[in-house]
Scaffold this active site. Structure first.
Site, PDB file in Angstrom:
ATOM      1  N   PHE A  51       0.820  -1.224   0.000  1.00  0.00           N
ATOM      2  CA  PHE A  51       0.000   0.000   0.000  1.00  0.00           C
ATOM      3  C   PHE A  51       0.856   1.277   0.000  1.00  0.00           C
ATOM      4  CE2 PHE A  51      -2.112   2.818   3.396  1.00  0.00           C
ATOM      5  CZ  PHE A  51      -2.694   3.654   2.469  1.00  0.00           C
ATOM      6  N   THR A 109      10.150 -11.298   9.080  1.00  0.00           N
ATOM      7  CA  THR A 109      10.321 -10.184   8.126  1.00  0.00           C
ATOM      8  C   THR A 109      10.697  -8.890   8.837  1.00  0.00           C
ATOM      9  OG1 THR A 109       8.941 -11.076   6.371  1.00  0.00           O
ATOM     10  CG2 THR A 109       9.034  -8.681   6.537  1.00  0.00           C
ATOM     11  N   THR A 120       6.295   2.960  12.833  1.00  0.00           N
ATOM     12  CA  THR A 120       4.906   3.213  13.199  1.00  0.00           C
ATOM     13  C   THR A 120       4.792   3.841  14.588  1.00  0.00           C
ATOM     14  OG1 THR A 120       2.842   2.061  13.750  1.00  0.00           O
ATOM     15  CG2 THR A 120       4.836   0.782  13.976  1.00  0.00           C
ATOM     16  N   ASP A 121       3.686   4.534  14.817  1.00  0.00           N
ATOM     17  CA  ASP A 121       3.424   5.071  16.166  1.00  0.00           C
ATOM     18  C   ASP A 121       3.065   3.955  17.152  1.00  0.00           C
ATOM     19  OD1 ASP A 121       0.914   4.435  15.139  1.00  0.00           O
ATOM     20  OD2 ASP A 121       0.016   6.396  15.540  1.00  0.00           O
ATOM     21  N   GLU A 122       2.762   2.740  16.631  1.00  0.00           N
ATOM     22  CA  GLU A 122       2.327   1.661  17.541  1.00  0.00           C
ATOM     23  C   GLU A 122       3.435   1.226  18.492  1.00  0.00           C
ATOM     24  OE1 GLU A 122      -0.304  -1.259  16.254  1.00  0.00           O
ATOM     25  OE2 GLU A 122      -1.246   0.041  14.780  1.00  0.00           O
ATOM     26  N   TYR A 143       2.925  -7.344  16.357  1.00  0.00           N
ATOM     27  CA  TYR A 143       3.323  -6.446  15.263  1.00  0.00           C
ATOM     28  C   TYR A 143       4.128  -5.270  15.812  1.00  0.00           C
ATOM     29  CZ  TYR A 143       2.923  -2.422  12.141  1.00  0.00           C
ATOM     30  OH  TYR A 143       3.216  -1.306  11.393  1.00  0.00           O
ATOM     31  N   LYS A 199       8.120  -4.219  15.201  1.00  0.00           N
ATOM     32  CA  LYS A 199       8.561  -2.933  14.641  1.00  0.00           C
ATOM     33  C   LYS A 199       9.477  -2.207  15.625  1.00  0.00           C
ATOM     34  CE  LYS A 199       7.462  -1.193  11.217  1.00  0.00           C
ATOM     35  NZ  LYS A 199       7.998  -1.274   9.816  1.00  0.00           N
ATOM     36  N   HIS A 218      -6.098  -4.246  22.524  1.00  0.00           N
ATOM     37  CA  HIS A 218      -6.392  -3.143  21.599  1.00  0.00           C
ATOM     38  C   HIS A 218      -5.931  -1.795  22.168  1.00  0.00           C
ATOM     39  CE1 HIS A 218      -9.702  -1.712  18.569  1.00  0.00           C
ATOM     40  NE2 HIS A 218      -8.524  -1.170  18.332  1.00  0.00           N
TER      41      HIS A 218
HETATM   42  P1  NAD Z   1       1.454  -3.583   3.321  1.00  0.00           P
HETATM   43  O1  NAD Z   1       1.170  -4.788   4.138  1.00  0.00           O
HETATM   44  O2  NAD Z   1       0.385  -2.998   2.460  1.00  0.00           O
HETATM   45  O3  NAD Z   1       2.699  -3.891   2.345  1.00  0.00           O
HETATM   46  C1  NAD Z   1       3.834  -4.569   2.776  1.00  0.00           C
HETATM   47  C2  NAD Z   1       4.645  -4.961   1.544  1.00  0.00           C
HETATM   48  O4  NAD Z   1       5.843  -5.616   1.999  1.00  0.00           O
HETATM   49  C3  NAD Z   1       3.921  -5.931   0.606  1.00  0.00           C
HETATM   50  O5  NAD Z   1       4.051  -5.514  -0.721  1.00  0.00           O
HETATM   51  C4  NAD Z   1       4.641  -7.260   0.843  1.00  0.00           C
HETATM   52  O6  NAD Z   1       4.631  -8.097  -0.297  1.00  0.00           O
HETATM   53  C5  NAD Z   1       6.035  -6.777   1.195  1.00  0.00           C
HETATM   54  N1  NAD Z   1       6.776  -7.771   1.998  1.00  0.00           N
HETATM   55  C6  NAD Z   1       6.357  -8.418   3.129  1.00  0.00           C
HETATM   56  N2  NAD Z   1       7.301  -9.260   3.562  1.00  0.00           N
HETATM   57  C7  NAD Z   1       8.366  -9.130   2.726  1.00  0.00           C
HETATM   58  C8  NAD Z   1       9.657  -9.710   2.671  1.00  0.00           C
HETATM   59  N3  NAD Z   1      10.042 -10.621   3.566  1.00  0.00           N
HETATM   60  N4  NAD Z   1      10.492  -9.331   1.688  1.00  0.00           N
HETATM   61  C9  NAD Z   1      10.106  -8.417   0.771  1.00  0.00           C
HETATM   62  N5  NAD Z   1       8.888  -7.837   0.762  1.00  0.00           N
HETATM   63  C10 NAD Z   1       8.029  -8.177   1.738  1.00  0.00           C
HETATM   64  O7  NAD Z   1       2.033  -2.519   4.332  1.00  0.00           O
HETATM   65  P2  NAD Z   1       1.857  -0.923   4.366  1.00  0.00           P
HETATM   66  O8  NAD Z   1       0.603  -0.598   5.063  1.00  0.00           O
HETATM   67  O9  NAD Z   1       2.123  -0.383   3.012  1.00  0.00           O
HETATM   68  O10 NAD Z   1       3.059  -0.542   5.365  1.00  0.00           O
HETATM   69  C11 NAD Z   1       4.365  -0.317   4.844  1.00  0.00           C
HETATM   70  C12 NAD Z   1       5.290   0.027   5.999  1.00  0.00           C
HETATM   71  O11 NAD Z   1       4.823   1.186   6.673  1.00  0.00           O
HETATM   72  C13 NAD Z   1       5.405  -1.071   7.061  1.00  0.00           C
HETATM   73  O12 NAD Z   1       6.741  -1.121   7.489  1.00  0.00           O
HETATM   74  C14 NAD Z   1       4.500  -0.583   8.175  1.00  0.00           C
HETATM   75  O13 NAD Z   1       4.955  -1.063   9.427  1.00  0.00           O
HETATM   76  C15 NAD Z   1       4.690   0.915   8.069  1.00  0.00           C
HETATM   77  N6  NAD Z   1       3.546   1.720   8.522  1.00  0.00           N
HETATM   78  C16 NAD Z   1       2.295   1.476   8.045  1.00  0.00           C
HETATM   79  C17 NAD Z   1       1.242   2.304   8.440  1.00  0.00           C
HETATM   80  C18 NAD Z   1      -0.167   2.086   7.909  1.00  0.00           C
HETATM   81  O14 NAD Z   1      -1.084   2.753   8.377  1.00  0.00           O
HETATM   82  N7  NAD Z   1      -0.392   1.221   6.935  1.00  0.00           N
HETATM   83  C19 NAD Z   1       1.476   3.349   9.327  1.00  0.00           C
HETATM   84  C20 NAD Z   1       2.778   3.547   9.813  1.00  0.00           C
HETATM   85  C21 NAD Z   1       3.810   2.736   9.385  1.00  0.00           C
HETATM   86  O1  DAU Z   2      -0.814   3.352  13.710  1.00  0.00           O
HETATM   87  C1  DAU Z   2      -0.118   2.883  12.589  1.00  0.00           C
HETATM   88  C2  DAU Z   2      -0.590   1.490  12.237  1.00  0.00           C
HETATM   89  O2  DAU Z   2      -1.876   1.636  11.654  1.00  0.00           O
HETATM   90  C3  DAU Z   2       0.342   0.766  11.282  1.00  0.00           C
HETATM   91  O3  DAU Z   2       1.580   0.572  11.906  1.00  0.00           O
HETATM   92  C4  DAU Z   2      -0.254  -0.585  10.864  1.00  0.00           C
HETATM   93  O4  DAU Z   2       0.572  -1.202   9.894  1.00  0.00           O
HETATM   94  C5  DAU Z   2      -1.621  -0.342  10.268  1.00  0.00           C
HETATM   95  O5  DAU Z   2      -2.241  -1.567   9.950  1.00  0.00           O
HETATM   96  C6  DAU Z   2      -2.492   0.439  11.242  1.00  0.00           C
HETATM   97  O6  DAU Z   2      -2.786  -0.377  12.416  1.00  0.00           O
HETATM   98  P1  DAU Z   2      -4.253  -0.391  13.073  1.00  0.00           P
HETATM   99  O7  DAU Z   2      -4.402  -1.635  13.841  1.00  0.00           O
HETATM  100  O8  DAU Z   2      -4.527   0.897  13.762  1.00  0.00           O
HETATM  101  O9  DAU Z   2      -5.129  -0.414  11.723  1.00  0.00           O
HETATM  102  P2  DAU Z   2      -6.462  -1.202  11.330  1.00  0.00           P
HETATM  103  O10 DAU Z   2      -6.946  -0.619  10.063  1.00  0.00           O
HETATM  104  O11 DAU Z   2      -6.283  -2.669  11.415  1.00  0.00           O
HETATM  105  O12 DAU Z   2      -7.463  -0.776  12.504  1.00  0.00           O
HETATM  106  C7  DAU Z   2      -7.788   0.598  12.722  1.00  0.00           C
HETATM  107  C8  DAU Z   2      -8.736   0.649  13.908  1.00  0.00           C
HETATM  108  O13 DAU Z   2      -9.983   0.056  13.519  1.00  0.00           O
HETATM  109  C9  DAU Z   2      -8.254  -0.131  15.107  1.00  0.00           C
HETATM  110  O14 DAU Z   2      -8.648   0.556  16.291  1.00  0.00           O
HETATM  111  C10 DAU Z   2      -9.004  -1.461  15.001  1.00  0.00           C
HETATM  112  C11 DAU Z   2     -10.315  -1.062  14.350  1.00  0.00           C
HETATM  113  N1  DAU Z   2     -10.927  -2.092  13.480  1.00  0.00           N
HETATM  114  C12 DAU Z   2     -10.156  -2.655  12.516  1.00  0.00           C
HETATM  115  C13 DAU Z   2     -10.676  -3.629  11.694  1.00  0.00           C
HETATM  116  C14 DAU Z   2      -9.835  -4.283  10.626  1.00  0.00           C
HETATM  117  C15 DAU Z   2     -12.267  -2.422  13.637  1.00  0.00           C
HETATM  118  O15 DAU Z   2     -12.965  -1.871  14.506  1.00  0.00           O
HETATM  119  N2  DAU Z   2     -12.777  -3.388  12.812  1.00  0.00           N
HETATM  120  C16 DAU Z   2     -12.042  -4.012  11.861  1.00  0.00           C
HETATM  121  O16 DAU Z   2     -12.587  -4.908  11.153  1.00  0.00           O
END
Ligand code: NAD
Ligand code: DAU
Length: 358
Positions: free
Chosen positions: A12, A101, A135-137, A161, A165, A296
């Site tokens: 993403f 990973t 991530t902020d997590e 997770y 991180k 949570h």
């Molecule tokens: P995502 O799950 O959409 O994408 C992860 C990608 O990494 C995928 O394309 C997957 O194929 C690839 N991947 C997984 N394991 C691998 C491996 N061993 N070798 C090579 N490629 C691999 O994740 P995202 O939401 O795009 O998040 C990207 C980064 O940003 C992550 O490090 C996540 O912790 C961080 N992040 C995400 C969010 C969020 O809200 N999505 C917020 C803060 C930080």
């Molecule tokens: O804060 C950054 C993080 O945000 C990233 O590091 C993670 O990669 C990313 O997945 C995201 O984590 P969250 O757990 O916050 O995201 P998610 O979309 O899974 O959930 C957002 C909120 O919604 C959380 O409080 C859980 C709730 N939720 C989620 C799902 C999937 C629901 O209530 N129902 C659901 O079905």
């Protein structure tokens, strides 16, 4: 021309970042290393601007020989590390892949960068950078009156997770202090926007609502995240690559903290307006409270004072307009949705995560 190795660039945020950088940085080339797990897709990389400056390599960041070969072959001077297992709920049901990973993979990349840039040093002193996307997590959870997370907040991860991180962040910092590897880290809040895999809250709710399926809100739905439009995250990383100081961390957030239930209701209202003839209007009637996520985190909030004052970054997208754009994108891209949905893995995950919650 600089050469970036972007890991996880078929996911993403990585794919949005590549699209953003190719558009805004005419003088870079990108090598994209991605394993194509369930979360990665070449569908996310269609229609890249200037695609000849992008090279895709399918492979694992835990494969040290492959990473070393790519650094040499392409004379990489910048690594932007997104690749990770990223879904909290999956880490609860199966933490092993997260350790592999997120921890071993990050270690492998750090070792390859150290060997190439510091030991062999073939780039004649050109500036190099290892940027780690975190991530902020890692900071855990906030009570109602707690101040927002910032760069000095102690680590207190609460899911596998988040712990993986946090561990990777510690390794990245250790390579700066011990070996002098020029690293930067961003700890960012929840992203949303196009190409997000529909296991995460916003795309899951959009697609379920469109199909008239239940909208599974965990617990009371009053948990709070700090939502950031994905292009704003890409711009933050771009600023850190240009002006961030090696060894420094920057917290990045969207300055938007509605409770989850409000996000879900807003999505329902947008769909009601965009699809008034839908048999599922009003979509709010699909909202279903289900069993909560174990451990949570209740609330996140991010202080962006450092990145704002040092690098002039702040979010530009408002949540209302960002959500409208995002809902429209999912409605306008049925081929993308169909390609993701037809993966057996997707249905398997929905069954595994939601069957027992109802
Ligand atoms: P995502 O799950 O959409 O994408 C992860 C990608 O990494 C995928 O394309 C997957 O194929 C690839 N991947 C997984 N394991 C691998 C491996 N061993 N070798 C090579 N490629 C691999 O994740 P995202 O939401 O795009 O998040 C990207 C980064 O940003 C992550 O490090 C996540 O912790 C961080 N992040 C995400 C969010 C969020 O809200 N999505 C917020 C803060 C930080
Ligand atoms: O804060 C950054 C993080 O945000 C990233 O590091 C993670 O990669 C990313 O997945 C995201 O984590 P969250 O757990 O916050 O995201 P998610 O979309 O899974 O959930 C957002 C909120 O919604 C959380 O409080 C859980 C709730 N939720 C989620 C799902 C999937 C629901 O209530 N129902 C659901 O079905």
């Amino acid at each position: 021309m600089r050469t970036l190795l972007v890991t996880g660039g078929a996911g993403f945020i990585g794919s949005n970042f590549i699209r953003y950088m190719l558009k805004h940085e005419p003088d870079i080339r990108i090598v994209n290393l991605d394993k194509l797990t369930y979360a990665g897709s070449l569908e996310n990389l269609k229609d890249l601007p200037d695609p000849e400056r992008h090279t895709f390599v399918q492979g694992d960041i835990c494969d040290g020989d492959l990473v070393a070969r790519l650094l040499h072959e392409h004379r990489v001077d910048t690594i932007v590390h997104f690749a990770a297992e990223s879904h909290v709920d999956r880490s609860i049901l199966g933490p092993g892949a997260f350790v592999q990973t997120n921890i071993v993979g990050t270690f492998t990349l750090l070792e390859a960068a150290r060997a190439f840039w510091l030991n062999e040093n073939p780039l004649d002193g050109a500036p190099v950078r290892f940027h780690h996307v975190s991530t902020d997590e890692v900071f855990g959870t906030l009570g109602p009156e707690d101040p927002p997370f910032d760069e000095n907040t102690p680590y207190a991860p609460r899911s596998p997770y988040a712990a993986s991180k946090a561990s990777s962040d510690h390794l990245v910092r250790a390579y700066f202090h011990t070996y002098g590897l020029p690293v930067t880290i961003t700890n960012c809040s929840n992203n949303y926007g196009p190409y997000q895999f529909p296991e995460k809250l916003i795309p899951l709710m959009i697609l379920n609502a469109q199909e008239g399926k239940p909208l599974p809100v965990y617990g009371d739905g009053m948990q709070i995240r700090d939502w950031l439009y994905v292009d704003d995250h890409s711009e933050a990383i771009r600023r850190v690559l240009h002006g961030g100081r090696p060894g420094e961390t920057y917290t990045v957030g969207g300055d938007n903290q509605p409770p989850n239930i409000q996000i879900v209701r807003t999505i329902c209202h947008i769909l009601d307006e965009l699809q008034p003839a839908s048999p599922h209007t009003p979509h709010e009637k699909l909202i279903t409270h289900v069993a909560d996520r174990p451990g949570h985190d209740r609330r996140y909030d991010i202080d962006i004072a450092k990145i704002r004052s040092e690098l002039g970054w702040e979010p530009s997208e408002k949540l209302e307009t960002g959500l409208l754009k995002t809902v429209r994108w999912y409605l306008d891209n049925p081929e993308w949705v169909a390609a993701i949905r037809k993966q057996q893995e997707y249905q398997r995950w929905i069954d595994a995560n939601y069957a027992k919650r109802r």
